[in-house]
Design a protein around this motif. Structure first.
Motif, mmCIF file in Angstrom:
data_model
loop_
_atom_site.group_PDB
_atom_site.id
_atom_site.type_symbol
_atom_site.label_atom_id
_atom_site.label_comp_id
_atom_site.label_asym_id
_atom_site.label_seq_id
_atom_site.Cartn_x
_atom_site.Cartn_y
_atom_site.Cartn_z
ATOM 1 N N GLU A 1 0.804 -1.229 0.000
ATOM 2 C CA GLU A 1 0.000 0.000 0.000
ATOM 3 C C GLU A 1 0.836 1.278 0.000
ATOM 4 O O GLU A 1 0.295 2.377 -0.126
ATOM 5 N N ASP A 2 2.150 1.139 0.121
ATOM 6 C CA ASP A 2 3.043 2.290 -0.019
ATOM 7 C C ASP A 2 3.356 2.588 -1.486
ATOM 8 O O ASP A 2 3.994 3.597 -1.796
ATOM 9 N N THR A 3 2.925 1.726 -2.377
ATOM 10 C CA THR A 3 3.167 1.917 -3.799
ATOM 11 C C THR A 3 2.493 3.205 -4.280
ATOM 12 O O THR A 3 1.294 3.407 -4.080
ATOM 13 N N ALA A 4 3.291 4.087 -4.875
ATOM 14 C CA ALA A 4 2.781 5.384 -5.334
ATOM 15 C C ALA A 4 3.893 6.147 -6.024
ATOM 16 O O ALA A 4 5.062 5.750 -5.970
ATOM 17 N N LEU A 5 3.510 7.251 -6.623
ATOM 18 C CA LEU A 5 4.470 8.223 -7.119
ATOM 19 C C LEU A 5 4.738 9.189 -5.974
ATOM 20 O O LEU A 5 3.799 9.786 -5.437
ATOM 21 N N TYR A 6 5.986 9.303 -5.589
ATOM 22 C CA TYR A 6 6.363 10.132 -4.450
ATOM 23 C C TYR A 6 6.912 11.475 -4.942
ATOM 24 O O TYR A 6 7.826 11.510 -5.776
ATOM 25 N N TYR A 7 6.349 12.544 -4.383
ATOM 26 C CA TYR A 7 6.724 13.896 -4.768
ATOM 27 C C TYR A 7 7.419 14.623 -3.625
ATOM 28 O O TYR A 7 6.979 14.558 -2.473
ATOM 29 N N CYS A 8 8.451 15.355 -3.973
ATOM 30 C CA CYS A 8 9.078 16.291 -3.058
ATOM 31 C C CYS A 8 8.401 17.646 -3.238
ATOM 32 O O CYS A 8 8.032 18.010 -4.361
ATOM 33 N N ALA A 9 8.240 18.378 -2.143
ATOM 34 C CA ALA A 9 7.592 19.686 -2.223
ATOM 35 C C ALA A 9 8.224 20.637 -1.225
ATOM 36 O O ALA A 9 8.763 20.202 -0.193
ATOM 37 N N VAL A 10 8.135 21.913 -1.524
ATOM 38 C CA VAL A 10 8.699 22.953 -0.663
ATOM 39 C C VAL A 10 7.635 24.008 -0.379
ATOM 40 O O VAL A 10 6.903 24.420 -1.281
ATOM 41 N N ARG A 11 7.565 24.406 0.876
ATOM 42 C CA ARG A 11 6.662 25.484 1.283
ATOM 43 C C ARG A 11 7.510 26.634 1.800
ATOM 44 O O ARG A 11 8.358 26.442 2.676
ATOM 45 N N ARG A 12 7.279 27.827 1.269
ATOM 46 C CA ARG A 12 8.052 28.997 1.673
ATOM 47 C C ARG A 12 7.527 29.520 3.005
ATOM 48 O O ARG A 12 6.960 30.605 3.108
ATOM 49 N N SER A 13 7.736 28.718 4.034
ATOM 50 C CA SER A 13 7.226 29.029 5.360
ATOM 51 C C SER A 13 8.033 28.264 6.395
ATOM 52 O O SER A 13 8.636 27.230 6.096
ATOM 53 N N LEU A 14 8.010 28.783 7.621
ATOM 54 C CA LEU A 14 8.658 28.077 8.727
ATOM 55 C C LEU A 14 7.762 26.965 9.270
ATOM 56 O O LEU A 14 8.229 26.086 9.986
ATOM 57 N N TRP A 15 6.468 27.024 8.911
ATOM 58 C CA TRP A 15 5.489 26.166 9.566
ATOM 59 C C TRP A 15 5.056 24.995 8.713
ATOM 60 O O TRP A 15 4.984 25.103 7.496
ATOM 61 N N SER A 16 4.738 23.895 9.376
ATOM 62 C CA SER A 16 4.381 22.679 8.667
ATOM 63 C C SER A 16 2.927 22.724 8.188
ATOM 64 O O SER A 16 2.101 23.468 8.708
ATOM 65 N N SER A 17 2.642 21.903 7.204
ATOM 66 C CA SER A 17 1.279 21.746 6.696
ATOM 67 C C SER A 17 1.161 20.385 6.026
ATOM 68 O O SER A 17 2.135 19.878 5.469
ATOM 69 N N VAL A 18 -0.039 19.817 6.080
ATOM 70 C CA VAL A 18 -0.300 18.536 5.413
ATOM 71 C C VAL A 18 -1.076 18.745 4.111
ATOM 72 O O VAL A 18 -1.380 17.779 3.418
ATOM 73 N N ARG A 19 -1.413 19.982 3.798
ATOM 74 C CA ARG A 19 -2.235 20.255 2.621
ATOM 75 C C ARG A 19 -1.364 20.528 1.400
ATOM 76 O O ARG A 19 -0.527 21.439 1.424
ATOM 77 N N PRO A 20 -1.576 19.781 0.325
ATOM 78 C CA PRO A 20 -0.776 20.023 -0.890
ATOM 79 C C PRO A 20 -0.884 21.469 -1.382
ATOM 80 O O PRO A 20 0.099 22.008 -1.899
ATOM 81 N N SER A 21 -2.032 22.085 -1.203
ATOM 82 C CA SER A 21 -2.233 23.449 -1.707
ATOM 83 C C SER A 21 -1.378 24.484 -0.977
ATOM 84 O O SER A 21 -1.222 25.607 -1.454
ATOM 85 N N ASP A 22 -0.827 24.122 0.174
ATOM 86 C CA ASP A 22 0.023 25.044 0.930
ATOM 87 C C ASP A 22 1.473 25.038 0.452
ATOM 88 O O ASP A 22 2.268 25.847 0.907
ATOM 89 N N TYR A 23 1.811 24.127 -0.422
ATOM 90 C CA TYR A 23 3.185 24.015 -0.902
ATOM 91 C C TYR A 23 3.359 24.776 -2.213
ATOM 92 O O TYR A 23 2.455 24.783 -3.065
#
Length: 123
Positions: free
Chosen positions: A88-110
């Motif tokens: 179930e870990d099978t997937a396309l894995y993406y790296c992303a960067v958010r221009r912020s000090l704070w974490s987020s789980v939302r793709p739209s925040d990156y």
């Protein structure tokens, strides 16, 4: 121009390990949040892990205890160590960067995304 290049994906048997890398260029990454998402066929992109500029990690519940995220600010690189892999870990894995000090789980925040690296867990 910000660029993110992922590497390290591949085919692995259940229970195996892989280490993904994401090399970043074109920005001030040392103070930005860096993260990993994944997307399986027919499913939405989902949060996997993120790490702040002070190396505070955040992990999805589905990967806690199996995956580890780390970063090397001198190399502008973030890593995802994946152990005890499951089909179930099978997937396309993406790296992303958010221009912020704070974490987020939302793709739209990156703000920036790599092209992805395929991880397939199968016997």
């Amino acid at each position: 121009q910000v660029q993110l290049i992922e590497s390290g994906g591949g085919l692995v048997q259940p229970g195996g390990s892989l280490r993904l890398s994401c090399a970043a260029s074109g920005g001030t990454f040392s103070t930005w949040l860096m993260g990993w998402f994944r997307q399986a066929p027919g499913k939405e992109r989902e949060f996997v892990a993120a790490i702040t500029w002070k190396s505070a990690p955040y992990l999805a519940d589905t990967v806690k205890g199996r995956f580890t995220i780390s970063r090397d600010n001198a190399k502008n690189t973030v890593y995802l160590q994946m152990n005890s892999l499951k089909p179930e870990d099978t997937a396309l894995y993406y790296c992303a960067v958010r221009r912020s000090l704070w974490s987020s789980v939302r793709p739209s925040d990156y703000d920036y995304w790599g092209q992805g690296t395929q991880v397939t867990v199968s016997s």
